[in-house]
Write a protein that holds these residues in place. Sequence first.
Motif, PDB file in Angstrom:
ATOM      1  N   LYS A  81       0.803  -1.218   0.000  1.00  0.00           N
ATOM      2  CA  LYS A  81       0.000   0.000   0.000  1.00  0.00           C
ATOM      3  C   LYS A  81       0.837   1.269   0.000  1.00  0.00           C
ATOM      4  CE  LYS A  81      -3.983  -1.959   2.481  1.00  0.00           C
ATOM      5  NZ  LYS A  81      -4.906  -1.780   3.615  1.00  0.00           N
ATOM      6  N   THR A  82       2.141   1.137  -0.127  1.00  0.00           N
ATOM      7  CA  THR A  82       3.029   2.296  -0.124  1.00  0.00           C
ATOM      8  C   THR A  82       3.422   2.651  -1.553  1.00  0.00           C
ATOM      9  OG1 THR A  82       3.915   1.716   2.047  1.00  0.00           O
ATOM     10  CG2 THR A  82       5.223   3.225   0.704  1.00  0.00           C
ATOM     11  N   ALA A  83       3.348   3.933  -1.875  1.00  0.00           N
ATOM     12  CA  ALA A  83       3.705   4.422  -3.209  1.00  0.00           C
ATOM     13  C   ALA A  83       4.950   5.300  -3.125  1.00  0.00           C
ATOM     14  CB  ALA A  83       2.554   5.216  -3.819  1.00  0.00           C
ATOM     15  N   ILE A 119       3.908   9.641   4.373  1.00  0.00           N
ATOM     16  CA  ILE A 119       2.711  10.451   4.601  1.00  0.00           C
ATOM     17  C   ILE A 119       1.485   9.581   4.352  1.00  0.00           C
ATOM     18  CG2 ILE A 119       1.410  12.492   3.870  1.00  0.00           C
ATOM     19  CD1 ILE A 119       4.004  13.267   5.122  1.00  0.00           C
ATOM     20  N   SER A 120       0.491   9.676   5.230  1.00  0.00           N
ATOM     21  CA  SER A 120      -0.735   8.892   5.079  1.00  0.00           C
ATOM     22  C   SER A 120      -1.658   9.544   4.058  1.00  0.00           C
ATOM     23  CB  SER A 120      -1.458   8.765   6.422  1.00  0.00           C
ATOM     24  OG  SER A 120      -0.656   8.079   7.351  1.00  0.00           O
ATOM     25  N   MET A 121      -2.331   8.698   3.276  1.00  0.00           N
ATOM     26  CA  MET A 121      -3.313   9.174   2.301  1.00  0.00           C
ATOM     27  C   MET A 121      -4.707   8.935   2.864  1.00  0.00           C
ATOM     28  SD  MET A 121      -1.591   7.607  -1.167  1.00  0.00           S
ATOM     29  CE  MET A 121      -2.986   8.106  -2.171  1.00  0.00           C
ATOM     30  N   THR A 122      -5.450  10.008   3.054  1.00  0.00           N
ATOM     31  CA  THR A 122      -6.785   9.896   3.645  1.00  0.00           C
ATOM     32  C   THR A 122      -7.896   9.889   2.606  1.00  0.00           C
ATOM     33  OG1 THR A 122      -6.847  12.302   3.911  1.00  0.00           O
ATOM     34  CG2 THR A 122      -6.003  11.018   5.763  1.00  0.00           C
ATOM     35  N   CYS A 123      -7.554  10.133   1.351  1.00  0.00           N
ATOM     36  CA  CYS A 123      -8.566  10.155   0.300  1.00  0.00           C
ATOM     37  C   CYS A 123      -7.877   9.893  -1.040  1.00  0.00           C
ATOM     38  CB  CYS A 123      -9.302  11.501   0.264  1.00  0.00           C
ATOM     39  SG  CYS A 123      -8.208  12.924  -0.008  1.00  0.00           S
ATOM     40  N   GLY A 124      -8.677   9.749  -2.077  1.00  0.00           N
ATOM     41  CA  GLY A 124      -8.131   9.570  -3.409  1.00  0.00           C
ATOM     42  C   GLY A 124      -7.939   8.118  -3.793  1.00  0.00           C
ATOM     43  N   LEU A 172     -17.032   3.686  -1.725  1.00  0.00           N
ATOM     44  CA  LEU A 172     -17.525   2.374  -1.279  1.00  0.00           C
ATOM     45  C   LEU A 172     -19.048   2.315  -1.379  1.00  0.00           C
ATOM     46  CD1 LEU A 172     -15.188   1.813   1.811  1.00  0.00           C
ATOM     47  CD2 LEU A 172     -15.111   0.614  -0.373  1.00  0.00           C
ATOM     48  N   HIS A 173     -19.718   3.436  -1.136  1.00  0.00           N
ATOM     49  CA  HIS A 173     -21.174   3.491  -1.303  1.00  0.00           C
ATOM     50  C   HIS A 173     -21.555   3.287  -2.767  1.00  0.00           C
ATOM     51  CE1 HIS A 173     -25.079   5.572  -1.924  1.00  0.00           C
ATOM     52  NE2 HIS A 173     -25.381   5.032  -0.738  1.00  0.00           N
ATOM     53  N   ARG A 174     -20.786   3.889  -3.690  1.00  0.00           N
ATOM     54  CA  ARG A 174     -21.036   3.683  -5.121  1.00  0.00           C
ATOM     55  C   ARG A 174     -20.886   2.204  -5.483  1.00  0.00           C
ATOM     56  NH1 ARG A 174     -22.092   8.473  -4.874  1.00  0.00           N
ATOM     57  NH2 ARG A 174     -21.137  10.191  -6.038  1.00  0.00           N
ATOM     58  N   LEU A 175     -19.803   1.596  -4.996  1.00  0.00           N
ATOM     59  CA  LEU A 175     -19.546   0.196  -5.333  1.00  0.00           C
ATOM     60  C   LEU A 175     -20.650  -0.710  -4.831  1.00  0.00           C
ATOM     61  CD1 LEU A 175     -15.707  -0.034  -4.581  1.00  0.00           C
ATOM     62  CD2 LEU A 175     -16.809   0.260  -6.797  1.00  0.00           C
ATOM     63  N   GLU A 176     -21.191  -0.371  -3.672  1.00  0.00           N
ATOM     64  CA  GLU A 176     -22.221  -1.238  -3.085  1.00  0.00           C
ATOM     65  C   GLU A 176     -23.593  -1.002  -3.706  1.00  0.00           C
ATOM     66  OE1 GLU A 176     -23.867  -2.557   1.355  1.00  0.00           O
ATOM     67  OE2 GLU A 176     -22.576  -0.792   1.127  1.00  0.00           O
ATOM     68  N   TRP A 232     -12.657  -6.374   0.244  1.00  0.00           N
ATOM     69  CA  TRP A 232     -11.351  -6.276  -0.410  1.00  0.00           C
ATOM     70  C   TRP A 232     -11.100  -4.836  -0.877  1.00  0.00           C
ATOM     71  CZ3 TRP A 232      -8.892  -4.729  -4.748  1.00  0.00           C
ATOM     72  CH2 TRP A 232      -7.620  -5.234  -4.984  1.00  0.00           C
ATOM     73  N   PHE A 233     -12.098  -4.204  -1.482  1.00  0.00           N
ATOM     74  CA  PHE A 233     -11.921  -2.829  -1.943  1.00  0.00           C
ATOM     75  C   PHE A 233     -11.722  -1.871  -0.765  1.00  0.00           C
ATOM     76  CE2 PHE A 233     -13.938  -4.401  -5.883  1.00  0.00           C
ATOM     77  CZ  PHE A 233     -13.013  -3.907  -6.794  1.00  0.00           C
ATOM     78  N   LYS A 234     -12.404  -2.137   0.330  1.00  0.00           N
ATOM     79  CA  LYS A 234     -12.221  -1.298   1.519  1.00  0.00           C
ATOM     80  C   LYS A 234     -10.792  -1.417   2.037  1.00  0.00           C
ATOM     81  CE  LYS A 234     -14.130  -0.377   6.112  1.00  0.00           C
ATOM     82  NZ  LYS A 234     -15.119  -0.794   7.136  1.00  0.00           N
ATOM     83  N   SER A 235     -10.275  -2.646   2.079  1.00  0.00           N
ATOM     84  CA  SER A 235      -8.896  -2.873   2.505  1.00  0.00           C
ATOM     85  C   SER A 235      -7.913  -2.247   1.528  1.00  0.00           C
ATOM     86  CB  SER A 235      -8.636  -4.381   2.633  1.00  0.00           C
ATOM     87  OG  SER A 235      -7.280  -4.644   2.910  1.00  0.00           O
ATOM     88  N   TYR A 236      -8.247  -2.270   0.235  1.00  0.00           N
ATOM     89  CA  TYR A 236      -7.369  -1.717  -0.798  1.00  0.00           C
ATOM     90  C   TYR A 236      -7.243  -0.196  -0.666  1.00  0.00           C
ATOM     91  CZ  TYR A 236      -6.068  -0.162  -5.519  1.00  0.00           C
ATOM     92  OH  TYR A 236      -5.481   0.456  -6.587  1.00  0.00           O
ATOM     93  N   LEU A 237      -8.308   0.479  -0.280  1.00  0.00           N
ATOM     94  CA  LEU A 237      -8.314   1.936  -0.225  1.00  0.00           C
ATOM     95  C   LEU A 237      -7.744   2.493   1.076  1.00  0.00           C
ATOM     96  CD1 LEU A 237     -11.855   2.555  -1.749  1.00  0.00           C
ATOM     97  CD2 LEU A 237      -9.668   3.072  -2.857  1.00  0.00           C
ATOM     98  N   GLU A 238      -7.922   1.792   2.163  1.00  0.00           N
ATOM     99  CA  GLU A 238      -7.580   2.326   3.485  1.00  0.00           C
ATOM    100  C   GLU A 238      -6.101   2.139   3.807  1.00  0.00           C
ATOM    101  OE1 GLU A 238     -10.213   0.315   6.123  1.00  0.00           O
ATOM    102  OE2 GLU A 238     -11.881   1.716   5.787  1.00  0.00           O
ATOM    103  N   ASP A 239      -5.618   3.023   4.697  1.00  0.00           N
ATOM    104  CA  ASP A 239      -4.270   2.922   5.283  1.00  0.00           C
ATOM    105  C   ASP A 239      -3.156   2.939   4.231  1.00  0.00           C
ATOM    106  OD1 ASP A 239      -5.457   2.673   7.827  1.00  0.00           O
ATOM    107  OD2 ASP A 239      -5.674   0.514   7.558  1.00  0.00           O
TER     108      ASP A 239
END
Length: 521
Positions: free
Chosen positions: A289-291, A433-438, A395-399, A411-418
């Motif tokens: 999850k690190t870029a 630096i943590s990414m809180t959105c995007g 996540l609301h759109r996906l659901e 899986w998508f929630k885990s992919y986006l978070e942290d």
Amino acid sequence: MRQGQHVNISNVNVVDVALSDHFCVFFDLSVTPKPVVGPGVIQRRHINDTTRTQFMEMIRFVNPPCSNVDNLLDSYTSSVLNVLDTIAPVKVKMVNNRQKAPWRSEDSVRAQKRECRKAERKWRKSKLQVHCEIYKEVLCEFNQILRGEREKYFSKIIANCRNNSRVLFSTVNRLTNPPVSLPLELISTSKCNEFAIFFYDKVQGIKNAIISTTQIPTLPPTRHLELTHFTPVTGKTIEEVISGLSSCTCCLDELPTRFLKSVLTSLLPQLVQFVNISFETGAFPKALKTAVIKPLLKKSSLDPKVLNNYRPISNLPFLGKVLEKVIYQQLTYFLLSNNVFDTFQSGFRPHHSTETALIKVTNDIRMNTNAGKVSVLVLLDLSAAFDTVDHGILLHRLENWVGISGTALNWFKSYLEDRTYFVEIGNCVSDKISMTCGVPQGSILGPLLFNLYMLPLGQLINSNNVSYHNYADDTQIYVSLTAGEHGPVDTLCHCIEQISLWMQNNFLQLNSDKTEIIVFG
């Protein structure tokens, strides 16, 4: 004055010395010396055909007792590094900061260069004119061979990628616009941290400037089928995915991508297990999850010392892209089978490219012109659209709009978070630096997820009876009208107001500086 040098002028005095009809200007001039570029330090492994054979013979995996994707990835990483440290240990080497052109590595170029150096040494030693003429002749032959190898190098790229417009455009851009090197004063840990904080503050500033207003009602369509889980993959699928991905290597990869492809048969069982456990548990590995962000100057004419003139180029680990590509294939198949895509959304979907968007909009405008009508086209642009996507809304759109639930949604929630990132310039890196959105830039899933994030926008525009076409984060809306008719223009203005409100409610910011209006007729 060269790059990296600074000139300071002080104590300016204008004096009439009575020697001419001009005045003398006296001043103190101080020029800072150009920074000395020292040799760079790189760490590399010596990998060849023998190394590949030894790796495939020695690699052994010890699977962890629990079915945890993070533990499995740690086991894979430690096993790979243990073998590599044995057969190809890391060596530190001092290198020149200048990067050698790839076409200079050909045997013919190196052989001719040796002859050129030999002739030069002979001439400098003897100082004879005949040896000077020989040196000039050999040097001319060397330059001709060099030009020929350079032409063959780029001709091969163009021939192999004739169906890949992205590679073709990047190759042409590389030939016509040479890359601009970063100023030496930016190659430091402190500057890396400045870039990292600047990119973070820029996104947060956009989000904080957006004021949520009255919600625009949009109703998700009825979905009869749901994607509750992902289908386990086989070794053949993983092999096809890896062979189809680019061979670029990220600094976070344990194995160079080309080397991984060459020893894939020995790694395949472990990779298949890794992907399938990620699907079963609905978890994306934390280590992937690190870029790595590398600043790139937007235009060569811009000031390289201004941070706002750079765009963040993101690199991600190769194994993460493998996992994303498998998800991308299964998700795309589900979206196409259930007709989830917006009809007028081009970009990042099969058979919908820039040509699709241009042909659709151009054809509509020409049809209106042939009918004696005027077309009004509005080109809307977003600021850092991919970076401000809200995870909760996505996540609301996906659901609700796509029909993803269960383990697949987890899986998508885990992919986006942290997720985190750090900036790298040369051998210097910033803090994480943590990414809180995007959605992750440089990822395979990011553009597709952005398309799904924008699904309600098409419904909103349709409700106003306005024609439109989207390409990624660019929206084109247009209406036709006859002379003296004001209704379509009023409808267009009302539609733009609703789009602006919808953007604010979804943490997207319209870029007024790049928004344009064109009238055809």
